[in-house]
Design an enzyme around this catalytic site. Structure first.
Site, PDB file in Angstrom:
ATOM      1  N   SER A  40     -59.121  48.988  11.544  1.00  0.00           N
ATOM      2  CA  SER A  40     -59.725  49.039  10.153  1.00  0.00           C
ATOM      3  C   SER A  40     -58.789  48.520   8.902  1.00  0.00           C
ATOM      4  CB  SER A  40     -60.121  50.277   9.851  1.00  0.00           C
ATOM      5  OG  SER A  40     -58.917  51.219   9.929  1.00  0.00           O
ATOM      6  N   HIS A 243     -58.100  53.923   2.883  1.00  0.00           N
ATOM      7  CA  HIS A 243     -57.966  52.454   3.331  1.00  0.00           C
ATOM      8  C   HIS A 243     -57.836  51.655   2.132  1.00  0.00           C
ATOM      9  CE1 HIS A 243     -59.254  54.071   7.111  1.00  0.00           C
ATOM     10  NE2 HIS A 243     -59.124  52.897   7.885  1.00  0.00           N
TER      11      HIS A 243
END
Length: 261
Positions: A40, A243
């Site tokens: 990711s 993230h």
């Protein structure tokens, strides 16, 4: 490989310098063949919007930005949630003898890093056992898994230049804020130490295979969660938490990777 270095040089050279380069030297007979592998942090989860919802691939992710800068033909195989097993099963098929450039960021999911973060944001839960287990996996299990992936890359794309991207530290470890829920300063420090350990393991594995390791920790140093200008999402339900956001890819990963080229 000479073609890759020339493209990277042209991408960062001032316009005045470009004017001194003969037109024939600037021209490329065909675009670079670039393959982006990983999880990711490579696909762009958190950067949005997504061209592929299942893998959360974003045009704002650093592979897309790099391909645009180098005028390269990108095969975007990185996928959110991927492990080293997933790279071997689903992603390395994108490589072949014509591949010029490979970037890969992988390893966090193999050691259960998301589970450790989840434990740390859970109120009244001691996340030390989860962090220690992630560190154990990083030192005892991950090197062999990375070696298998790197071997596959070398076998399938023998002439490619390979750049292995690491992970940033998530926290400044100086304050707390609502953005990341219940993580204490002590837990933030423990998570940062775990990130450093993970980085050292990935760097050693990359160098053992003759690949270039791209360390992004310094780039993110003043842009962690709760910084004035954060390049990472904290605890949120609106985006992928913990993230890099679009700024993290544009101003963190992308220029660091381009400089390594």
């Amino acid at each position: 490989m000479r073609r890759l270095r020339r493209a990277a040089t042209l991408a960062v050279a001032p316009l005045a310098a470009l004017l001194l380069v003969p037109a024939a030297a600037q021209a490329q007979s065909e675009p670079l063949d670039y393959v982006a592998l990983g999880d990711s942090y490579s696909s762009g989860s958190g950067a949005g919007p997504y061209t592929d919802l299942l893998c959360q691939r974003s045009e704002k992710a650093h592979p897309s930005l790099l391909a645009e800068e180098l005028d390269a033909e990108l095969t975007f195989a990185a996928c959110g949630g991927a492990t080293t097993d997933d790279v071997l099963a689903d992603q390395v098929d994108a490589l072949d003898e014509d591949t010029d450039l490979v970037t890969i960021g992988i390893g966090g999911n193999d050691i259960g890093w998301t589970g450790a973060i989840t434990a740390c944001i859970t109120p009244f839960k001691n996340c030390t056992p989860q962090i220690e287990e992630a560190e154990r996996k990083a030192t005892e299990e991950l090197p062999a898994k990375l070696a298998a992936v790197y071997d596959a890359i070398s076998d399938r794309a023998p002439d490619a230049e390979v750049y292995v991207t690491g992970y940033p530290r998530l926290f400044a470890a100086r304050n707390t804020c609502d953005a990341f829920g219940q993580i204490s300063i002590a837990e933030q420090r423990a998570m940062n130490e775990g990130a450093d350990l993970l980085s050292s393991v990935i760097e050693a594995a990359a160098e053992n295979h003759g690949f270039t390791y791209v360390d992004v920790r310094d780039a993110f140093a003043d842009h962690g969660i709760c910084a004035r200008t954060p390049w990472l999402h904290g605890f949120t339900v609106l985006e992928v938490p913990y993230h890099p956001n679009a700024l993290g890819h544009r101003d963190g990963y992308f220029p660091t990777l381009l400089a390594a080229l």
